[in-house]
Scaffold this motif. Structure first.
Motif, mmCIF file in Angstrom:
data_model
loop_
_atom_site.group_PDB
_atom_site.id
_atom_site.type_symbol
_atom_site.label_atom_id
_atom_site.label_comp_id
_atom_site.label_asym_id
_atom_site.label_seq_id
_atom_site.Cartn_x
_atom_site.Cartn_y
_atom_site.Cartn_z
ATOM 1 N N THR A 118 0.849 -1.193 0.000
ATOM 2 C CA THR A 118 0.000 0.000 0.000
ATOM 3 C C THR A 118 0.885 1.244 0.000
ATOM 4 N N ILE A 119 0.546 2.206 -0.851
ATOM 5 C CA ILE A 119 1.243 3.490 -0.868
ATOM 6 C C ILE A 119 0.413 4.497 -0.079
ATOM 7 N N ILE A 120 1.038 5.169 0.873
ATOM 8 C CA ILE A 120 0.349 6.172 1.687
ATOM 9 C C ILE A 120 0.911 7.549 1.359
ATOM 10 N N THR A 121 0.031 8.462 0.954
ATOM 11 C CA THR A 121 0.424 9.824 0.596
ATOM 12 C C THR A 121 -0.115 10.817 1.619
ATOM 13 N N SER A 122 0.388 12.029 1.559
ATOM 14 C CA SER A 122 -0.115 13.074 2.457
ATOM 15 C C SER A 122 -1.590 13.365 2.177
ATOM 16 N N ASN A 123 -1.988 13.229 0.928
ATOM 17 C CA ASN A 123 -3.395 13.428 0.569
ATOM 18 C C ASN A 123 -4.279 12.358 1.217
ATOM 19 N N ASP A 124 -3.790 11.121 1.252
ATOM 20 C CA ASP A 124 -4.523 10.040 1.924
ATOM 21 C C ASP A 124 -4.747 10.382 3.397
ATOM 22 N N ILE A 125 -3.717 10.921 4.024
ATOM 23 C CA ILE A 125 -3.794 11.257 5.447
ATOM 24 C C ILE A 125 -4.774 12.408 5.666
ATOM 25 N N GLU A 126 -4.682 13.431 4.820
ATOM 26 C CA GLU A 126 -5.561 14.598 4.947
ATOM 27 C C GLU A 126 -7.031 14.219 4.756
ATOM 28 N N GLN A 127 -7.289 13.244 3.890
ATOM 29 C CA GLN A 127 -8.660 12.811 3.628
ATOM 30 C C GLN A 127 -9.154 11.772 4.636
ATOM 31 N N GLY A 128 -8.286 11.386 5.554
ATOM 32 C CA GLY A 128 -8.675 10.434 6.586
ATOM 33 C C GLY A 128 -8.646 8.992 6.160
ATOM 34 N N LYS A 129 -8.053 8.712 5.009
ATOM 35 C CA LYS A 129 -7.984 7.334 4.528
ATOM 36 C C LYS A 129 -7.086 6.490 5.422
ATOM 37 N N TRP A 130 -5.960 7.070 5.845
ATOM 38 C CA TRP A 130 -5.036 6.402 6.754
ATOM 39 C C TRP A 130 -4.606 7.368 7.843
ATOM 40 N N LYS A 131 -4.422 6.840 9.042
ATOM 41 C CA LYS A 131 -3.873 7.667 10.116
ATOM 42 C C LYS A 131 -2.885 6.845 10.921
ATOM 43 N N PRO A 132 -1.835 7.486 11.429
ATOM 44 C CA PRO A 132 -0.851 6.753 12.246
ATOM 45 C C PRO A 132 -1.433 6.413 13.607
ATOM 46 N N VAL A 133 -1.075 5.261 14.121
ATOM 47 C CA VAL A 133 -1.538 4.826 15.439
ATOM 48 C C VAL A 133 -0.842 5.634 16.529
ATOM 49 N N LYS A 134 0.401 6.044 16.261
ATOM 50 C CA LYS A 134 1.164 6.821 17.236
ATOM 51 C C LYS A 134 2.073 7.787 16.498
ATOM 52 N N GLU A 135 2.739 8.659 17.238
ATOM 53 C CA GLU A 135 3.656 9.636 16.643
ATOM 54 C C GLU A 135 2.984 10.349 15.454
ATOM 55 N N GLN A 136 1.771 10.853 15.684
ATOM 56 C CA GLN A 136 0.973 11.363 14.575
ATOM 57 C C GLN A 136 1.633 12.542 13.867
ATOM 58 N N ASP A 137 2.059 13.541 14.603
ATOM 59 C CA ASP A 137 2.662 14.723 13.971
ATOM 60 C C ASP A 137 3.939 14.354 13.223
ATOM 61 N N ALA A 138 4.776 13.555 13.844
ATOM 62 C CA ALA A 138 6.044 13.162 13.211
ATOM 63 C C ALA A 138 5.805 12.297 11.980
ATOM 64 N N SER A 139 4.791 11.439 12.039
ATOM 65 C CA SER A 139 4.486 10.568 10.906
ATOM 66 C C SER A 139 4.000 11.375 9.708
ATOM 67 N N ILE A 140 3.117 12.315 9.968
ATOM 68 C CA ILE A 140 2.604 13.166 8.890
ATOM 69 C C ILE A 140 3.727 14.028 8.319
ATOM 70 N N ASP A 141 4.568 14.542 9.202
ATOM 71 C CA ASP A 141 5.725 15.339 8.762
ATOM 72 C C ASP A 141 6.633 14.519 7.854
ATOM 73 N N TYR A 142 6.820 13.238 8.191
ATOM 74 C CA TYR A 142 7.684 12.363 7.397
ATOM 75 C C TYR A 142 7.122 12.173 5.987
ATOM 76 N N VAL A 143 5.844 11.856 5.892
ATOM 77 C CA VAL A 143 5.229 11.621 4.581
ATOM 78 C C VAL A 143 5.288 12.892 3.729
ATOM 79 N N ARG A 144 5.044 14.012 4.321
ATOM 80 C CA ARG A 144 5.093 15.284 3.580
ATOM 81 C C ARG A 144 6.502 15.587 3.091
ATOM 82 N N HIS A 145 7.487 15.299 3.918
ATOM 83 C CA HIS A 145 8.868 15.571 3.511
ATOM 84 C C HIS A 145 9.320 14.641 2.388
ATOM 85 N N LEU A 146 8.862 13.397 2.412
ATOM 86 C CA LEU A 146 9.186 12.502 1.305
ATOM 87 C C LEU A 146 8.730 13.101 -0.020
ATOM 88 N N GLU A 147 7.516 13.607 -0.030
ATOM 89 C CA GLU A 147 6.962 14.187 -1.260
ATOM 90 C C GLU A 147 7.672 15.493 -1.620
#
Length: 302
Positions: A118-147
């Protein structure tokens, strides 16, 4: 001429089968040889094996089709060029269950974890398709930085190379060959552990895709630069091998005369299915930009 035959060291039928490695026997074979120690080499050659571990073999948890043949070609190359290869270094992908690229880190709105690949993008996270179980801010920051950095998107992988498990260890026949080389040439195998940061994927051996804490491995870069020629192979071609070569070439981009002495064994690596087209374009760019040489192991004369 070696006293020990290739087949005495490597059983090609056992590649990828978790065969027990008897290093006592391997060392005894090595001590029977009379080969000049590697410290006498004037032309210094490094073989760099990327993630040649059980979980990347064809029946492994993240099996790469073609990996068994790759190991056969690699071990034959090492045997045939034992007197010319100065040192061997290997990387060891090493993880825990809960890391950002494993299923347990993410859930959808139904509380289900993502399937492997499965590929997880920042758009997926923003739309609520996927969310991290923990380290939410850091996880979202990581996906955004990859892009933002143009890195590979976050891919969810099967649980693999878990520290302390058989899947994380070196493939047995490859392990025997490199320890045989170590004994014969009287040199130490450099073993590089990578991928332990829970908040980052680390395909390349030099640095993670993006991390706020893990830095570039300058010591490893300095070690690699000591050699006149670097030969690279392993798994998987499309990810850890490619990213490792790319990171090394980019770091030494001001010395193209040296990067042209990086040889990648085409018959010593295989691609993860589904990434072939992207992979081919990426290698062409490395060849064009840095003079990296893609060669068959049987054509490379040391």
């Amino acid at each position: 001429m070696l006293n020990t035959s290739y087949s005495q060291i490597v059983n090609t039928a056992k590649i990828g089968t978790y065969e027990k490695v008897d290093l006592n026997e391997v060392v005894e074979f090595g001590l029977e040889e009379n080969v000049t120690p590697s410290h006498s080499d004037r032309h210094k050659v490094l073989f760099l094996g990327i993630d040649i571990q059980n979980d990347f073999m064809e029946e492994g948890s993240l099996g790469v089709p073609g990996a068994h043949k790759d190991v056969e070609q690699i071990t034959k190359f090492l045997y045939d060029n034992l007197g010319q290869i100065t040192e061997i270094a290997v990387s060891l992908d090493t993880h825990e269950l809960n890391q950002i690229f494993h299923p347990s880190w993410w859930v959808n709105q139904e509380g289900e974890h993502p399937e492997p690949l499965t590929i997880i993008t920042s758009n997926d996270i923003e739309q609520g398709k996927w969310k991290p179980v923990k380290e939410q801010d850091a996880s979202i920051d990581y996906v955004r930085h990859l892009e933002k950095l143009g890195q590979k998107n976050l891919c969810i992988w099967p649980y693999h190379c878990i520290e302390g498990t058989p899947g994380a260890t070196l493939e047995s026949q490859f392990s025997k060959m490199i320890h045989y080389h170590s004994t014969v040439r009287q040199t130490r195998i450099k073993k590089v552990v990578k991928g332990q940061d829970p908040l980052s994927e680390m395909y390349g051996i030099i640095k993670p895709e993006y991390s706020q804490s893990v830095r570039t491995n300058e010591g490893l870069l300095n070690y690699i630069r000591q050699f006149d020629q670097v030969i690279i192979a392993g798994e998987a071609e499309s990810h850890c091998v490619y990213e490792s070569v790319k990171q090394i070439a980019e770091h030494f981009s001001n010395d193209l005369k040296w990067t042209q002495n990086i040889y990648v064994l085409k018959d010593g690596m295989s691609c993860i299915p589904g990434f072939e087209e992207e992979n081919e374009k990426a290698w062409k760019a490395l060849v064009n930009n840095y003079g990296i040489q893609l060669v068959e192991s049987t054509d490379l004369k040391l």
